[in-house]
Scaffold this active site. Structure first.
Site, mmCIF file in Angstrom:
data_model
loop_
_atom_site.group_PDB
_atom_site.id
_atom_site.type_symbol
_atom_site.label_atom_id
_atom_site.label_comp_id
_atom_site.label_asym_id
_atom_site.label_seq_id
_atom_site.Cartn_x
_atom_site.Cartn_y
_atom_site.Cartn_z
ATOM 1 N N CYS A 102 0.845 -1.203 0.000
ATOM 2 C CA CYS A 102 0.000 0.000 0.000
ATOM 3 C C CYS A 102 0.879 1.252 0.000
ATOM 4 O O CYS A 102 1.703 1.433 0.892
ATOM 5 C CB CYS A 102 -0.911 0.006 1.216
ATOM 6 N N CYS A 118 0.286 3.504 3.335
ATOM 7 C CA CYS A 118 0.672 3.063 4.673
ATOM 8 C C CYS A 118 2.031 3.686 5.006
ATOM 9 O O CYS A 118 2.788 4.049 4.107
ATOM 10 C CB CYS A 118 0.760 1.535 4.721
ATOM 11 N N ASN A 148 -13.623 9.506 -2.374
ATOM 12 C CA ASN A 148 -14.323 8.390 -2.989
ATOM 13 C C ASN A 148 -14.156 7.209 -2.051
ATOM 14 O O ASN A 148 -13.036 6.885 -1.674
ATOM 15 C CB ASN A 148 -13.712 8.022 -4.341
ATOM 16 N N HIS A 180 -6.739 2.115 1.325
ATOM 17 C CA HIS A 180 -6.334 2.898 2.495
ATOM 18 C C HIS A 180 -7.212 4.158 2.601
ATOM 19 O O HIS A 180 -7.411 4.847 1.603
ATOM 20 C CB HIS A 180 -4.864 3.292 2.347
ATOM 21 N N HIS A 224 -8.481 7.527 2.482
ATOM 22 C CA HIS A 224 -7.877 8.776 2.007
ATOM 23 C C HIS A 224 -8.886 9.573 1.202
ATOM 24 O O HIS A 224 -9.872 9.029 0.709
ATOM 25 C CB HIS A 224 -6.648 8.483 1.141
#
Ligand SMILES: [Zn+2]
Length: 385
Positions: free
Chosen positions: A85, A88, A194, A205, A207
């Site tokens: 990711c 992260c 979104n 993740h 955001h």
């Protein structure tokens, strides 16, 4: 951050630079960084290419809308495994992420695959013009695209943030709106999230994103035109009169706070749509007072919790709602006296497992058909509060 001058700051802001020159800003609301006992001095050691430059945008002569042609975005990271990711903290996964630090509270950085960027590409257009025919107009897609990581916890969501962390994100939105509005090429700042694969999310993740456009986007322009006409006719703000009308009707109001009100709009387009508006006339997030920011964090979390309880799946398990949440702010340089800030939260989920597609009528001519009664949506959102 704007705080009372004699109060201890609740967020510490540290701007740094990534290996390719993009800006990354830590917003720390916890120790040891908040007090400054420890500082952010982590270096991004990835071998990256140069800072991303602006692509091209083309004018659709049929509608007058700009379209950003960002074909480099086809190569962007798409649903990576958790160990890779890019949002992260670095150190936990199998490769360095976009965030060099081993932990963080909230982080903002310039998107590595931006639709709009601060500098023109060497081989791209330097200014608006047309190469072949005046109807075929292009311009550099100048502006800025940023990513906002709400938490370092990969499996969290905005709705699972603590009230204190949500309050930090509100401060971040204010900070970014202020800074991006000051860029000479920027005409409009849109902050959005979104959530859910149904919406097209490419990273799980938690955001959000911020687009700072070099033009006033189509929907913003249409909101501005309606507000301007109402103001010319009545001398009043459309957003304020609409809030009064919704409060008067009452049937679509979901949350009524001291500073904020959430309601399902009278002519909702989406199967699930809620507007969260300040009770006071405010053009953008920067203009919010501190007590309005405080209550925003609480009311928004309340609203998101309700949305996550709206639908139930097998065994009455609540369904995490896929949604788009976007802040409509006054454009940077026009219509500020008639615009009124509001958050629009919308979902394509019309029933568990069933999506509304923006098909012929909506996509073809922009005529919306909503199969769900706004009053029924509001009643359900009150019920699950
Ligand atoms: Zn992650």
């Amino acid at each position: 951050m704007t705080e009372h001058p004699d109060a201890a700051p609740r967020v510490r802001r540290t701007s740094t630079t990534l290996a390719d020159g993009r800006e990354l800003i830590y917003f720390d609301d916890s120790e040891p960084y908040l007090s400054g006992a420890t500082t952010r001095e982590v270096v991004d050691e990835r071998p990256l290419d140069g800072r991303p430059t602006a692509g091209t945008m083309r004018l659709d002569a049929l509608t007058g809308d700009w379209v950003s042609i960002a074909d480099h975005r086809q190569n962007r990271t798409f649903l990576p495994p958790a160990g890779e990711c890019p949002l992260c903290p670095t150190g936990g996964g199998t490769m360095p992420s976009e965030i060099p630090a081993h932990e963080y509270d909230v982080v903002v950085f310039e998107n590595r695959f931006p639709s709009f960027a601060h500098e023109s590409a060497k081989d791209g257009p330097r200014a608006a013009g047309s190469s072949e025919n005046p109807l075929l107009t292009h311009a550099p897609a100048l502006g800025r695209c940023e990513v906002v990581c709400f938490t370092s916890d990969h499996d969290a969501s905005f709705s699972s943030l603590s009230p204190a962390r949500a309050r930090t994100v509100v401060d971040v939105w204010v900070d970014r709106t202020r800074e991006l509005s000051a860029l000479t090429e920027v005409e409009d700042v849109f902050i959005f999230e979104n959530r859910g694969e149904e919406i097209g999310v490419t990273l799980h993740h938690p955001h959000g994103q911020i687009y700072a456009y070099p033009f006033v986007p189509a929907r913003t322009a249409s909101l501005l035109q309606a507000a301007s006409e109402h103001h010319r006719r009545t001398g009043r703000l459309l957003g304020a009169d609409l809030l009064a009308a919704e409060l008067d009707a009452g049937s679509r109001v979901v949350i009524r706070g001291t500073h904020w009100t959430a309601y399902v709009p009278y002519a909702a387009r989406w199967p699930l749509e809620v507007h969260l508006v300040p009770n006071r006339d405010v053009p953008d997030l920067v203009a919010l007072e501190l007590d309005e920011r405080d209550e925003l964090a609480e009311v928004y979390l309340d609203l998101l919790h309700r949305l996550d309880r709206f639908y139930e799946g097998p065994g009455d398990a609540p369904i995490d709602l896929p949604y788009i949440a976007g802040w409509h702010q006054a454009p940077v340089r026009q219509g500020r006296e008639v615009s009124r800030l509001h958050l629009q939260v919308m979902s394509v989920l019309r029933a568990p497992g069933r999506l509304k597609y923006l098909a012929g009528s909506e996509s073809g001519v922009g005529a919306w058909i909503n199969d769900v009664s706004p009053e029924a949506v509001a009643a359900r959102l009150r019920e699950v509060g």
